[in-house]
Structure formats: C-alpha cells, structure tokens
Design a protein around this motif. Sequence first.
Motif, short mmCIF file in Angstrom:
data_model
loop_
_atom_site.label_atom_id
_atom_site.label_comp_id
_atom_site.label_asym_id
_atom_site.label_seq_id
_atom_site.Cartn_x
_atom_site.Cartn_y
_atom_site.Cartn_z
N VAL A 20 -32.02 11.74 -66.79
CA VAL A 20 -30.79 11.13 -66.30
C VAL A 20 -29.94 12.06 -65.44
CG1 VAL A 20 -30.65 9.41 -68.14
CG2 VAL A 20 -29.64 11.67 -68.49
N GLY A 21 -30.40 13.29 -65.22
CA GLY A 21 -29.79 14.18 -64.24
C GLY A 21 -28.29 14.37 -64.35
N ALA A 22 -27.57 13.92 -63.30
CA ALA A 22 -26.13 14.18 -63.19
C ALA A 22 -25.31 13.52 -64.28
CB ALA A 22 -25.62 13.74 -61.82
N ALA A 23 -25.91 12.64 -65.08
CA ALA A 23 -25.17 12.00 -66.18
C ALA A 23 -24.55 13.05 -67.10
CB ALA A 23 -26.08 11.07 -66.97
N THR A 50 -17.49 17.62 -65.91
CA THR A 50 -17.57 18.79 -65.04
C THR A 50 -17.84 18.41 -63.58
OG1 THR A 50 -19.94 19.06 -65.54
CG2 THR A 50 -18.36 20.27 -66.91
N LEU A 51 -18.11 17.14 -63.32
CA LEU A 51 -18.38 16.66 -61.97
C LEU A 51 -17.79 15.26 -61.82
CD1 LEU A 51 -19.94 17.63 -59.41
CD2 LEU A 51 -21.90 16.34 -60.26
N LYS A 52 -17.09 15.03 -60.73
CA LYS A 52 -16.48 13.72 -60.49
C LYS A 52 -17.49 12.72 -59.97
CE LYS A 52 -11.72 15.21 -59.47
NZ LYS A 52 -10.63 15.17 -58.45
N GLN A 53 -17.34 11.46 -60.40
CA GLN A 53 -18.17 10.38 -59.88
C GLN A 53 -17.49 9.73 -58.68
OE1 GLN A 53 -20.53 7.80 -62.49
NE2 GLN A 53 -19.33 8.61 -64.20
N TRP A 101 -16.38 1.49 -55.27
CA TRP A 101 -16.66 0.82 -53.99
C TRP A 101 -17.68 1.62 -53.18
CZ3 TRP A 101 -15.93 3.01 -49.21
CH2 TRP A 101 -15.07 4.12 -49.12
N MET A 102 -17.65 2.95 -53.30
CA MET A 102 -18.62 3.78 -52.60
C MET A 102 -20.00 3.63 -53.24
SD MET A 102 -16.55 7.28 -51.64
CE MET A 102 -17.63 7.76 -50.28
N GLN A 103 -20.02 3.55 -54.57
CA GLN A 103 -21.29 3.36 -55.27
C GLN A 103 -21.94 2.04 -54.89
OE1 GLN A 103 -21.38 4.24 -59.49
NE2 GLN A 103 -19.59 5.54 -59.35
N LYS A 104 -21.15 0.97 -54.85
CA LYS A 104 -21.70 -0.35 -54.55
C LYS A 104 -22.24 -0.46 -53.13
CE LYS A 104 -18.85 -2.85 -57.92
NZ LYS A 104 -17.74 -3.82 -58.11
N ASN A 105 -21.67 0.33 -52.22
CA ASN A 105 -22.07 0.26 -50.82
C ASN A 105 -23.02 1.37 -50.41
OD1 ASN A 105 -20.41 -2.02 -49.45
ND2 ASN A 105 -18.93 -0.98 -50.76
N GLY A 106 -23.62 2.03 -51.41
CA GLY A 106 -24.62 3.04 -51.12
C GLY A 106 -24.07 4.31 -50.50
N MET A 140 -18.08 16.77 -52.24
CA MET A 140 -17.79 17.59 -53.41
C MET A 140 -18.58 18.90 -53.42
SD MET A 140 -15.51 15.98 -55.29
CE MET A 140 -14.77 15.63 -53.68
N GLU A 141 -19.85 18.83 -52.96
CA GLU A 141 -20.73 20.00 -52.99
C GLU A 141 -21.47 20.15 -51.65
OE1 GLU A 141 -22.72 20.61 -57.06
OE2 GLU A 141 -22.62 18.43 -56.85
N PRO A 142 -20.72 20.43 -50.56
CA PRO A 142 -21.35 20.44 -49.22
C PRO A 142 -22.45 21.49 -49.06
CG PRO A 142 -19.11 21.32 -49.15
CD PRO A 142 -19.29 20.70 -50.50
N LYS A 143 -22.26 22.67 -49.57
CA LYS A 143 -23.24 23.74 -49.38
C LYS A 143 -24.56 23.42 -50.08
CE LYS A 143 -20.02 27.57 -48.65
NZ LYS A 143 -19.58 28.91 -49.14
N ARG A 144 -24.47 22.88 -51.29
CA ARG A 144 -25.67 22.62 -52.08
C ARG A 144 -26.40 21.37 -51.62
NH1 ARG A 144 -27.65 20.18 -56.86
NH2 ARG A 144 -25.75 18.97 -57.21
N LEU A 145 -25.66 20.36 -51.17
CA LEU A 145 -26.27 19.05 -50.94
C LEU A 145 -26.47 18.67 -49.47
CD1 LEU A 145 -24.41 16.97 -53.69
CD2 LEU A 145 -26.71 17.95 -53.79
N ALA A 146 -25.91 19.42 -48.53
CA ALA A 146 -26.00 19.04 -47.12
C ALA A 146 -27.45 18.87 -46.66
CB ALA A 146 -25.29 20.07 -46.25
N LYS A 147 -28.26 19.87 -46.90
CA LYS A 147 -29.65 19.80 -46.46
C LYS A 147 -30.39 18.68 -47.18
CE LYS A 147 -33.88 22.50 -45.89
NZ LYS A 147 -34.53 23.82 -46.08
N ARG A 148 -30.17 18.57 -48.49
CA ARG A 148 -30.86 17.54 -49.27
C ARG A 148 -30.60 16.15 -48.71
NH1 ARG A 148 -29.42 15.75 -55.42
NH2 ARG A 148 -30.15 17.84 -55.97
N TYR A 149 -29.32 15.83 -48.50
CA TYR A 149 -29.00 14.47 -48.10
C TYR A 149 -29.39 14.16 -46.66
CZ TYR A 149 -26.59 13.51 -52.47
OH TYR A 149 -26.30 13.30 -53.79
#
Length: 258
Positions: A193-196, A203-206, A210-215, A224-233
């Motif tokens: 379940v990872g980020a759950a 420790t991490l905001k959801q 409305w953002m969740q429903k629209n992908g 929230m985590e630009p350095k870690r997630l920029a390349k991934r996304y």
Amino acid sequence: MLKHYTKHKLFVPEYANVDYDSASDIIIGHAEERNSFGVSALAVHGLMESITNPKLKDVIGQIDMIVPDGQPVRWALNSFYKLGMTDRVYGPELTLRVLEKANKKNLRVYLFGSTESTLGLLEKFIERRFPNVVISGVHVDRFREATLEEDQADIIKINESGANIVLVGRGCPRQELWVANHKDKVNAAMMAVGAAFDFHAGTLKQAPSWMQKNGLEWLFRLMMEPKRLAKRYFVTNTRFIFEFLKYKIFYKQPYRLK
C-alpha cells in the motif's frame, strides 16, 4: 463465501475489476482464513515498473489481486475493456476500508516497512481510529534486501504473530516484489500500500479530493516533493501515454498476443 472478480491485462499486469467494497471484502475473507493472499494497489508508476523492471515483470503475476490505484489506469481499463469503473481503488483509502472491516472482526494486523518514527505514528493512528484491531507486530524497514536467514526469521515472526493482514509499505516496486516473493510463505493477506503509511501517519499530505478525482494527484505530490518525484512523474507519465497510444492505435488491445 468469497466474491468472484474478473481480471483484465493492461500491458503486463492483470488488474482486478473491483471497487472499494468488493476489494476489501475479498481481502477480509482471505484474512480471516489466514490464506496467503497478495494484493497491490498499482498506479501508473507501478504499472510502468512492471514493464521496465525485469524482476517485477517476472513475478507480478504472482500477486493475486492488483487494484487500479490511479485514475489514468482506470481510464485506460475503461477505454480498452468498457468496464464502466466509476472510481479507482486508491491504496490509502482501501487500507482504511480494510482496517474498518478488520476492526469489526478483531483481526490482527502486522506493519512491515517504513521508518521507526512513521511506524510509531501509524500504530497510534490505528489504535485510536480502529481500537479493536490488534497490532500483532511491527517491522522497521532495513532499506536493503534481507539475507536468506533474515528473511526466514521475518516469515517465522509474522506467522507466529497470528497476523491476519500484513500491511507492506516499502515503496514501489520493493513492496510488490516482497508480496510476490512471500506468497505461500506468509499466512496472511499481504497488502502493498506504499504511501498509505505516510499519509495515515500524518508525515505526508494527501492531495485534495478534486485533484484525486481528476487524476492530478501526481501534480500535488510533485509540488510537495519536487526533487524526488520530478524525474519519476515526467518520465513515467510520458511513457504511460506512449504505451497507451501504441496499444490503442497499433494493437487495438492492451497487450500483445504471443
């Protein structure tokens, strides 16, 4: 009696056509019997890992129930199979649904992965919100793969704890590999379940609903985590769109016939 569900292949993994209620019922059914049952909430990142990561590709089929965690995954499944899925099955929300039903049945839950501080906060969250759930054990992640001896000790410890459910929060794909490799070894319903863990520990905001429903959850997490997630996304999302269009245009179905 356990509910029946169909599976539909998307590139590599086979996704279950389930919603929150049916998925949580299936998990609880196996948990009560202490069946070795693997679950993963696989979003776009995990889906693309199953294509590019040979280790995951080889074992992803051993996970019994893969639920469509991301909205783009749901959209793709609906586009290819006309399933009419009205919502994704989001790992953190599925975790709450399972814990809610486990609370009614006084089931035992084992927490596997993450840091000591996050696990401590998560344990307090569960004890406060689901007081009838028994925390049968807690395992802090080594942040490396276990040796054979360590792994055997982990399996014995989990099984002897009487756990009905093992929540696994090691991040993708490490958590999916762990679940797949512990089928028929750990006598419990195992949920990757990872980020759950971080969300429910606080420790991490959801992302807003409305953002969740629209992908757009990926955009919120990126902020929230630009350095870690920029390349991934950027890389992963682009590859997903490419794969979707490739199969939609050239093969007319979401996988290639061998």
